[in-house]
Design a protein around this motif. Structure first.
Motif, PDB file in Angstrom:
ATOM      1  N   SER A  26       0.856  -1.121   0.003  1.00 46.51           N
ATOM      2  CA  SER A  26      -0.003  -0.050  -0.004  1.00 46.51           C
ATOM      3  C   SER A  26       0.732   1.395  -0.045  1.00 46.51           C
ATOM      4  O   SER A  26       0.464   2.317  -0.629  1.00 46.51           O
ATOM      5  CB  SER A  26      -1.020  -0.011   1.182  1.00 46.51           C
ATOM      6  N   ARG A  29       2.180   1.572  -3.457  1.00 48.54           N
ATOM      7  CA  ARG A  29       1.258   1.913  -4.395  1.00 48.54           C
ATOM      8  C   ARG A  29       0.989   3.546  -4.187  1.00 48.54           C
ATOM      9  O   ARG A  29       0.942   4.085  -5.228  1.00 48.54           O
ATOM     10  CB  ARG A  29      -0.029   1.228  -4.139  1.00 48.54           C
ATOM     11  N   GLU A  30       0.972   3.930  -3.083  1.00 49.84           N
ATOM     12  CA  GLU A  30       0.376   5.429  -2.948  1.00 49.84           C
ATOM     13  C   GLU A  30       1.552   6.275  -3.575  1.00 49.84           C
ATOM     14  O   GLU A  30       1.424   7.472  -4.312  1.00 49.84           O
ATOM     15  CB  GLU A  30       0.126   5.728  -1.444  1.00 49.84           C
ATOM     16  N   THR A  60      -0.413  -4.517  -6.398  1.00 48.82           N
ATOM     17  CA  THR A  60       0.079  -3.439  -6.746  1.00 48.82           C
ATOM     18  C   THR A  60       0.641  -2.875  -7.938  1.00 48.82           C
ATOM     19  O   THR A  60       0.676  -1.832  -8.623  1.00 48.82           O
ATOM     20  CB  THR A  60       0.972  -2.910  -5.512  1.00 48.82           C
ATOM     21  N   LYS A  63      -1.770  -2.879 -10.686  1.00 48.54           N
ATOM     22  CA  LYS A  63      -2.485  -1.266 -10.464  1.00 48.54           C
ATOM     23  C   LYS A  63      -1.659  -0.239 -11.247  1.00 48.54           C
ATOM     24  O   LYS A  63      -1.889   0.523 -11.880  1.00 48.54           O
ATOM     25  CB  LYS A  63      -2.914  -0.762  -9.124  1.00 48.54           C
ATOM     26  N   ILE A  64      -0.361  -0.273 -10.718  1.00 50.09           N
ATOM     27  CA  ILE A  64       0.693   0.924 -11.429  1.00 50.09           C
ATOM     28  C   ILE A  64       0.754   0.381 -13.098  1.00 50.09           C
ATOM     29  O   ILE A  64       0.661   1.540 -13.422  1.00 50.09           O
ATOM     30  CB  ILE A  64       1.769   0.451 -10.753  1.00 50.09           C
TER      31      ILE A  64
END
Length: 100
Positions: A26, A29-30, A60, A63-64
Motif C-alpha cells: 500500500s 502503491r500510494e 500493486t 494497478k501501477i
C-alpha cells in the motif's frame, strides 16, 4: 521492504529490496501513483533485490501498470529472479507485464 524512487523528467526508476507484504504494497502503491499524478509516464521497477512478494504486492504492480497505460505510459519490470520471478510466472503475470 526498502525502496527508492528516482524521477527524471517523465521517467521513474524504482528499486525494490527485501520483501513486500500488505503494508509495504500500500505504501508503494500510494508513492508510485503520486509520481504518476505528477506527470511520470514511463516506469521501470528493478526487482533484482526483491526476495519475496505477496498477492497484495502483485496487485500493486497490476494497478501501477494499469494506471501507467491509462496515461499512455508503460511499466517495465527488470531483474526478477527467485520466488518473485516464479510467482510472476505461476500467476501468468509474466504475460501481462513487460519484463526485461
Amino acid at each position: 521492504m526498502k525502496h527508492s524512487i528516482k524521477v527524471q523528467g517523465n521517467q521513474a526508476l524504482i528499486f525494490l529490496t527485501d520483501k513486500i507484504y500488505v503494508h509495504d504494497a500500500s505504501v508503494l502503491r500510494e508513492e508510485v501513483l503520486e509520481v504518476i499524478d505528477h506527470g511520470v509516464t514511463d516506469i521501470k521497477i528493478d526487482l533484482s533485490g526483491l526476495t519475496y512478494i505477496d498477492s497484495s504486492g502483485l496487485g500493486t504492480l497490476v494497478k501501477i501498470n494499469k494506471t501507467a497505460k491509462e496515461r499512455n505510459g508503460k511499466l517495465v519490470l527488470t531483474g526478477a529472479r527467485g520466488l518473485p520471478e516464479e510467482l510472476l510466472k505461476r500467476t501468468r503475470l509474466d504475460k501481462v507485464f513487460t519484463i526485461e
